[in-house]
Design an enzyme around this catalytic site. Sequence first.
Site, short mmCIF file in Angstrom:
data_model
loop_
_atom_site.label_atom_id
_atom_site.label_comp_id
_atom_site.label_asym_id
_atom_site.label_seq_id
_atom_site.Cartn_x
_atom_site.Cartn_y
_atom_site.Cartn_z
N HIS A 1 -0.98 7.02 -4.27
CA HIS A 1 -1.13 5.66 -3.77
C HIS A 1 -1.15 5.66 -2.25
O HIS A 1 -0.83 6.67 -1.61
CB HIS A 1 0.04 4.80 -4.25
CG HIS A 1 1.36 5.41 -3.90
ND1 HIS A 1 1.94 5.28 -2.65
CD2 HIS A 1 2.20 6.18 -4.64
CE1 HIS A 1 3.08 5.94 -2.64
NE2 HIS A 1 3.27 6.50 -3.82
N HIS B 1 4.02 2.49 -0.86
CA HIS B 1 5.29 2.94 -0.29
C HIS B 1 5.08 4.36 0.21
O HIS B 1 4.04 4.98 -0.07
CB HIS B 1 6.43 2.91 -1.32
CG HIS B 1 6.17 3.72 -2.55
ND1 HIS B 1 5.36 3.29 -3.58
CD2 HIS B 1 6.60 4.95 -2.92
CE1 HIS B 1 5.30 4.20 -4.53
NE2 HIS B 1 6.04 5.23 -4.15
#
Length: 222
Positions: free
Chosen positions: A164, A176
């Site tokens: 991600h 994050h």
Amino acid sequence: MGCPETNRIAGNRQPAPEAPRNVRLVARSRRAVVTDPRRVLGSAVVAVAWGAAGRHDVSTMNVFISTDIEGTAGIVDWQQVRGPGAEYEIGRQLLTDEVNAAIDGAVEVGASHILVNDSHWLMQNMRPGELHHNASYLSGRHKPLYMMEGLDDSFDAVFMVAYHGSTSAERAILSHTYNPAAVWEVRLNGVAVGESALNALVALHHRVPVVLITGDDATAEE
């Protein structure tokens, strides 16, 4: 730091490249739904990666797969990545399908051994028996090298699957960087980076090329 549970395949090895290069990015948007992961992680992509890494004999190829989950196609909500719950069961199956597609692609072009390091949350997101081709599975949270635990210079290629975007990425899905309670932004040479870049430094230390990264659009941009 290595893992004694993994089975190493011995054989004639080519000299390791000087540094990871030719990183392949496969981007997926927030709306993307991949019904057949092999369309994303097929043997053609893997074969191109092997060629870019300078490997011609893949009969002794050892592949290290570091998996996250938030970058899996079809995942858009935290309930899909943290259990227990029905949505988490869907998310972990989507992840397993993508990891298996990567395994299938590697084996199809001749990879001999694959280690999958489950690197998300409690690090026990996949069912070991569902991994294809007798891939080794490294699970559990006590990993000094975290997402790259088990990697050493016996490997020939690194895959990063379902990654991600970083915390500071504007449009990342479930963004994050390691611990969102402690880390807001990480920069290398003045450039904001995410977990893929930081983990690539570990691969660089062992001189193992990163040949495949999959994730959301923010991961591709980073």
